[in-house]
Design a protein around this motif. Sequence first.
Motif, PDB file in Angstrom:
ATOM      1  N   UNK A   1       0.812  -1.219   0.000  1.00 29.00           N
ATOM      2  CA  UNK A   1       0.000   0.000   0.000  1.00 29.00           C
ATOM      3  C   UNK A   1       0.843   1.265   0.000  1.00 29.00           C
ATOM      4  N   UNK A   2       2.114   1.122   0.237  1.00 23.42           N
ATOM      5  CA  UNK A   2       2.997   2.303   0.314  1.00 23.42           C
ATOM      6  C   UNK A   2       3.282   2.865  -1.077  1.00 23.42           C
ATOM      7  N   UNK A   3       3.610   4.185  -1.152  1.00 20.27           N
ATOM      8  CA  UNK A   3       3.988   4.779  -2.440  1.00 20.27           C
ATOM      9  C   UNK A   3       5.258   4.111  -2.980  1.00 20.27           C
ATOM     10  N   UNK A   4       5.331   3.999  -4.291  1.00 17.41           N
ATOM     11  CA  UNK A   4       6.491   3.371  -4.925  1.00 17.41           C
ATOM     12  C   UNK A   4       7.214   4.408  -5.780  1.00 17.41           C
ATOM     13  N   UNK A   5       8.493   4.624  -5.483  1.00 15.61           N
ATOM     14  CA  UNK A   5       9.302   5.549  -6.299  1.00 15.61           C
ATOM     15  C   UNK A   5      10.759   5.162  -6.147  1.00 15.61           C
ATOM     16  N   UNK A   6      11.573   5.619  -7.078  1.00 14.43           N
ATOM     17  CA  UNK A   6      12.985   5.210  -7.106  1.00 14.43           C
ATOM     18  C   UNK A   6      13.647   5.497  -5.757  1.00 14.43           C
TER      19      UNK A   6
END
Lengths: 250, 250
Positions: free
Chosen positions: B20-25
């Motif tokens: 559920x957490x945001x995904x980013x580099x």
Amino acid sequence: MGDQDENPACATGKIRLYVETPLQAGAEVALTREQSHYLLNVMRVKEGGAVLLFNGRNGEWRAEIVKTGKKVCVLSLRTQTREQDYVPDLELWFAPVKRAATDAIVQKATELGAAAIRPVLTRRTIATKVREDRLRATVIEAAEQCGRLTVPDVLAPLDLAEALSRLGERKLLFCDEGGNAPPARAALTGESRGAWAVLIGPEGGFEPAERAMLQAQDRVVAVSLGPRIMRADTAAIAALSLWQSQLGDW
Amino acid sequence: MGDQDENPACATGKIRLYVETPLQAGAEVALTREQSHYLLNVMRVKEGGAVLLFNGRNGEWRAEIVKTGKKVCVLSLRTQTREQDYVPDLELWFAPVKRAATDAIVQKATELGAAAIRPVLTRRTIATKVREDRLRATVIEAAEQCGRLTVPDVLAPLDLAEALSRLGERKLLFCDEGGNAPPARAALTGESRGAWAVLIGPEGGFEPAERAMLQAQDRVVAVSLGPRIMRADTAAIAALSLWQSQLGDW
């Protein structure tokens, strides 16, 4: 036959049984021991009660129970309720999977009107042992419940190459997960009815050599079933549905 | 998550997990206790091993295990493997059946790309207790395995009349076993994309008053799925497949 509360026929009050004897006005039919037990003890139908019979050749008949014993039930045929109908010449070729999924595939293919079901062994097929007697029992039960007048033939398992070599004039709808095949709807547009089979691979898909072998065949129509990976039973139901909708009896 | 040998993803060597957490580099993601157990103990992935993550919003990312503990697994995001994609606005409305069949309907609807799933209670609905947490676990597992980038919403159960009153601009594909509805393919030709729902009745079908209520609605498109009686799970897969094939992303 089947569990009472699992049987859609119960809700409509219609018990249907498949028998192998000829059906004609006035004929008497003795049920097998298992069918007698099901009818008298599980479904609790009494002497004088009515059921529907079909044998795959003579339509559907209303029959009345005229004699019951411990393991015996004799029915007398009254009136024909339906004439024998046309069944599209559609086979399902599927790579056997685990028992529950194989049961589901065979049950659903029957509901979807497949004329025959053939286990096809591929390199990634997990379950190579196929119990044909179990498949046969499953198609009979499903045919009784879904209102069909025929029972799908259970064909002997074949290796994929052997099955392809016997394709003859039959066309094969190849559900090709890995490739760039056109959508099923587009690929089937313009195709004609006639003898077809739908091929569903194992959970792990086909090996590259198998896909090449399939694509090299003139009579193979490769199709895509969308961008998601489906389980084998889902893919089988989806492909049979699309075929019935475009070329079959829906 | 799921049994190793039941998981189609295993065959391709790709483990996918929904978070559920945001995904980013560069982001770090701590898995839940259950996911950590699944990844480390069931799938036996070691520190340095890679999995794919998705959250329904930020596409799919390749992530590497950077920290493991008894009940802990932390992943570091490396590269985005897929961008977030478009999902057709298709809901499945189904009358809950027995547990195994309900599980099958929900799992298959996920594989077939439904955006949301709503239990709808009808007069002949057998199972009126719906465990939404169980449905939610099933759609997440199916989404992980089928390669989706979203998880279908599990909507609160509603009575049929209440669900219809909230239809709004959504069109409803009503699979009408009992009537003389046109074939699904013909009925959907000329319809436009947009918001749709597919309605599947209980094993015993709809009651006459329910069918009348459905047929009275402007936005309801009644269709036939052929001459045989299908179980609820078969009908759900067939109808979703036909919709995806004609109006969806297949």
